[in-house]
Enzyme design. Sequence first.
Site, PDB file in Angstrom:
ATOM      1  N   ARG A  90     -18.278   5.731  28.102  1.00  0.00           N
ATOM      2  CA  ARG A  90     -18.329   4.773  26.982  1.00  0.00           C
ATOM      3  C   ARG A  90     -18.934   3.462  27.503  1.00  0.00           C
ATOM      4  NH1 ARG A  90     -13.401   4.253  23.038  1.00  0.00           N
ATOM      5  NH2 ARG A  90     -15.107   3.478  21.745  1.00  0.00           N
ATOM      6  N   GLN A 203      -8.356   3.249  13.613  1.00  0.00           N
ATOM      7  CA  GLN A 203      -7.362   2.986  14.666  1.00  0.00           C
ATOM      8  C   GLN A 203      -6.216   2.118  14.158  1.00  0.00           C
ATOM      9  OE1 GLN A 203     -10.673   2.755  15.063  1.00  0.00           O
ATOM     10  NE2 GLN A 203     -11.323   3.123  17.163  1.00  0.00           N
ATOM     11  N   ASP A 244     -12.985  -5.744  24.049  1.00  0.00           N
ATOM     12  CA  ASP A 244     -13.496  -4.762  25.016  1.00  0.00           C
ATOM     13  C   ASP A 244     -14.321  -5.409  26.115  1.00  0.00           C
ATOM     14  OD1 ASP A 244     -12.890  -3.069  22.542  1.00  0.00           O
ATOM     15  OD2 ASP A 244     -13.225  -1.615  24.159  1.00  0.00           O
ATOM     16  N   ASN A 254     -15.567  -6.908  20.345  1.00  0.00           N
ATOM     17  CA  ASN A 254     -14.406  -6.076  19.982  1.00  0.00           C
ATOM     18  C   ASN A 254     -14.825  -5.125  18.859  1.00  0.00           C
ATOM     19  OD1 ASN A 254     -11.591  -5.379  20.305  1.00  0.00           O
ATOM     20  ND2 ASN A 254     -11.219  -6.332  18.325  1.00  0.00           N
TER      21      ASN A 254
HETATM   22  O1  MRU Z   1     -13.069   2.311  20.114  1.00  0.00           O
HETATM   23  P1  MRU Z   1     -11.723   1.936  20.646  1.00  0.00           P
HETATM   24  O2  MRU Z   1     -10.600   2.499  19.867  1.00  0.00           O
HETATM   25  O3  MRU Z   1     -11.617   2.225  22.129  1.00  0.00           O
HETATM   26  O4  MRU Z   1     -11.686   0.360  20.468  1.00  0.00           O
HETATM   27  C1  MRU Z   1     -10.559  -0.355  20.893  1.00  0.00           C
HETATM   28  C2  MRU Z   1     -10.664  -1.799  20.582  1.00  0.00           C
HETATM   29  O5  MRU Z   1     -11.614  -2.254  20.004  1.00  0.00           O
HETATM   30  C3  MRU Z   1      -9.554  -2.679  21.080  1.00  0.00           C
HETATM   31  O6  MRU Z   1      -9.413  -3.794  20.237  1.00  0.00           O
HETATM   32  C4  MRU Z   1      -9.912  -3.171  22.488  1.00  0.00           C
HETATM   33  O7  MRU Z   1     -10.182  -2.102  23.340  1.00  0.00           O
HETATM   34  C5  MRU Z   1      -8.859  -4.008  23.071  1.00  0.00           C
HETATM   35  S1  MRU Z   1      -7.477  -3.017  23.437  1.00  0.00           S
HETATM   36  C6  MRU Z   1      -6.296  -3.716  24.256  1.00  0.00           C
END
Ligand code: MRU
Length: 366
Positions: A90, A203, A244, A254
């Site tokens: 990713r 999510q 992220d 994010n």
């Molecule tokens: O695509 P994802 O579900 O991995 O995205 C997660 C997010 O965007 C969270 O807000 C981010 O990773 C921070 S988590 C502590």
Amino acid sequence: MRVDGRPQRTIWLEPDGWAVGIIDQTRLPHDFVTVRLETVEQAAHAIRDMLVRGAPLIGATAAYGMALAMRSDPSNDTLATAHRLLLATRPTAVNLRWALEEMLAALGTLPPPQRAAAAYAKAAEICDQDVAICEAIGDHGLEVFRQVWQAKGGADRLNVLTHCNAGWLATVDWGTALAPVYKAHDAGLPVHVWVDETRPRNQGAGLTAWELQQHGVPHTVIVDNVGGHLMQRGLVDLCITGTDRTTANGDVCNKIGTYLKALAAHDNSVPFHVALPSPTIDWTLTGDPAAIPIEQRDAAEVTDIAGRTEDGRVETVRLTPAGSPAANYAFDVTPARLVSSLITERGSCPATRDGLAGLFPEQAAP
Ligand code: MRU
């Protein structure tokens, strides 16, 4: 945190002491299913297909992926191949690169026979460190929540809006944005969370709502476009999200849609806080949001949706006309000027280069 009252982390060593256990988050909220990882390929698959997700947990899983690789073959070739394989899973969460660099630094100079044991020890350290960091974020965030609540005259409800899932499922435990929520709830603050559903993978609707329910935190799921309206009506006291990748000058990358929430918060004078562990800071980037790689995922995540039928089956159905193209940008960048504060394990700071450098002087370039 707890699932059905029992303590639970998102990643652990199985009783045999070498395989790695995870929660299959693609099955939540309908089914709580754990999965056993035995190879680095399985760890890579778990990250790529989002059985695990969330920046800190992606990093922790990659660390254990390296340990699994070293257990099967501790050679230099495998070290390099496993690193490449995991790094490609990713693109946006910088915790992945950080964790892999930590693993390489711990293993690269060791003789191969010592690598497997060292890799497991380092992966466990990364996980324990994440738990401690997230709990500290919770303590610092609690103070921010308390101030807002006191400014509200100790009202009977503190309305918090969050996007995506930045709870314990996104980390090893506690979460980032949700750690202060749990701390506040446990401290007796009357916290209520507006949970953005967070299309396309939901999510918020699937994971954040489930987590909050498990902990007994009052919450309401809303579709992604509701936040602005709630803010106009004075129904949001603060927003808090995870990230992220945060650049050295405080720009926050994010989950897609975070930027629009920050714009709405700014327009309505609602504080917009971002909670992050220091491994989420990309000290190599500053001032150029376009330098952050934005993941684009399968269009099927937009065109299709999964849910539980009345008779208990989980099914996927199509939302859009067959043949309509769809685009699936997974993250966006919120400029630092829209962020009220960054909440880290060392405390809160303005979303500026000086703010971050003040908290992490050893990292900031002179
Ligand atoms: O695509 P994802 O579900 O991995 O995205 C997660 C997010 O965007 C969270 O807000 C981010 O990773 C921070 S988590 C502590």
